[in-house]
Design a protein around this motif. Sequence first.
Motif, PDB file in Angstrom:
ATOM      1  N   GLN A  67       0.846  -1.183   0.000  1.00 22.90           N
ATOM      2  CA  GLN A  67       0.000   0.000   0.000  1.00 22.90           C
ATOM      3  C   GLN A  67       0.885   1.237   0.000  1.00 22.90           C
ATOM      4  O   GLN A  67       1.664   1.457   0.932  1.00 22.90           O
ATOM      5  CB  GLN A  67      -0.932   0.015   1.202  1.00 22.90           C
ATOM      6  N   ALA A  68       0.748   2.002  -1.062  1.00 22.34           N
ATOM      7  CA  ALA A  68       1.474   3.256  -1.186  1.00 22.34           C
ATOM      8  C   ALA A  68       0.642   4.376  -0.572  1.00 22.34           C
ATOM      9  O   ALA A  68      -0.587   4.257  -0.471  1.00 22.34           O
ATOM     10  CB  ALA A  68       1.771   3.544  -2.653  1.00 22.34           C
ATOM     11  N   ALA A 110       6.247   1.588  -0.899  1.00 20.03           N
ATOM     12  CA  ALA A 110       4.983   1.242  -0.227  1.00 20.03           C
ATOM     13  C   ALA A 110       5.289   0.528   1.078  1.00 20.03           C
ATOM     14  O   ALA A 110       6.436   0.142   1.335  1.00 20.03           O
ATOM     15  CB  ALA A 110       4.139   0.339  -1.127  1.00 20.03           C
ATOM     16  N   VAL A 111       4.251   0.336   1.854  1.00 23.05           N
ATOM     17  CA  VAL A 111       4.329  -0.591   2.983  1.00 23.05           C
ATOM     18  C   VAL A 111       3.922  -1.953   2.444  1.00 23.05           C
ATOM     19  O   VAL A 111       2.878  -2.085   1.805  1.00 23.05           O
ATOM     20  CB  VAL A 111       3.400  -0.166   4.136  1.00 23.05           C
ATOM     21  N   TYR A 112       4.764  -2.926   2.689  1.00 22.91           N
ATOM     22  CA  TYR A 112       4.526  -4.274   2.195  1.00 22.91           C
ATOM     23  C   TYR A 112       4.021  -5.161   3.328  1.00 22.91           C
ATOM     24  O   TYR A 112       4.596  -5.171   4.419  1.00 22.91           O
ATOM     25  CB  TYR A 112       5.807  -4.852   1.592  1.00 22.91           C
ATOM     26  N   TYR A 113       2.978  -5.892   3.021  1.00 21.37           N
ATOM     27  CA  TYR A 113       2.346  -6.774   3.997  1.00 21.37           C
ATOM     28  C   TYR A 113       2.352  -8.210   3.481  1.00 21.37           C
ATOM     29  O   TYR A 113       2.124  -8.447   2.298  1.00 21.37           O
ATOM     30  CB  TYR A 113       0.894  -6.374   4.221  1.00 21.37           C
ATOM     31  N   VAL A 150       9.082  -0.085   2.455  1.00 21.36           N
ATOM     32  CA  VAL A 150      10.090  -0.105   1.403  1.00 21.36           C
ATOM     33  C   VAL A 150      10.040   1.248   0.705  1.00 21.36           C
ATOM     34  O   VAL A 150       8.982   1.653   0.216  1.00 21.36           O
ATOM     35  CB  VAL A 150       9.841  -1.235   0.391  1.00 21.36           C
ATOM     36  N   THR A 151      11.157   1.932   0.680  1.00 22.72           N
ATOM     37  CA  THR A 151      11.242   3.226   0.026  1.00 22.72           C
ATOM     38  C   THR A 151      12.323   3.172  -1.033  1.00 22.72           C
ATOM     39  O   THR A 151      13.472   2.819  -0.737  1.00 22.72           O
ATOM     40  CB  THR A 151      11.560   4.339   1.029  1.00 22.72           C
TER      41      THR A 151
END
Length: 119
Positions: A39-40, A92-95, A115-116
């Motif tokens: 999710q970005a 994004a945040v990775y799940y 992750v950036t």
Amino acid sequence: QVQLVESGGGLVQAGDSLRLSCASSGETSSIIEMGWFRQAPGKEREFVGRIILKIGSTTYADSVKGRFTISRDNAKDTVFLQMSSLRLEDTAVYYCAGRRSLFRAYDYWGQGTQVTVSS
């Protein structure tokens, strides 16, 4: 219950590689498939890929196909997301998520790892 913990996120440059891990604990034998989502900022959560744990079959979103690879170590109850040729839009945040049936929504979710990707 199953607990999922992601790790491995960080700040990288465009074109770099990064490997995320998702360690599971608890009633892990109930999980048949693990998925990765992201999710970005300001965007909906999107599907990245998934792996059926018993046979290792994988599916990927078109946006990451050929760049990302999902693998698993069943003995360690860990799933990996190997990301290569990272782009700015991969930020994004990775799940990671797990589910007990292919015909239901994901039952368990991790807390996410950032992750950036910078230019």
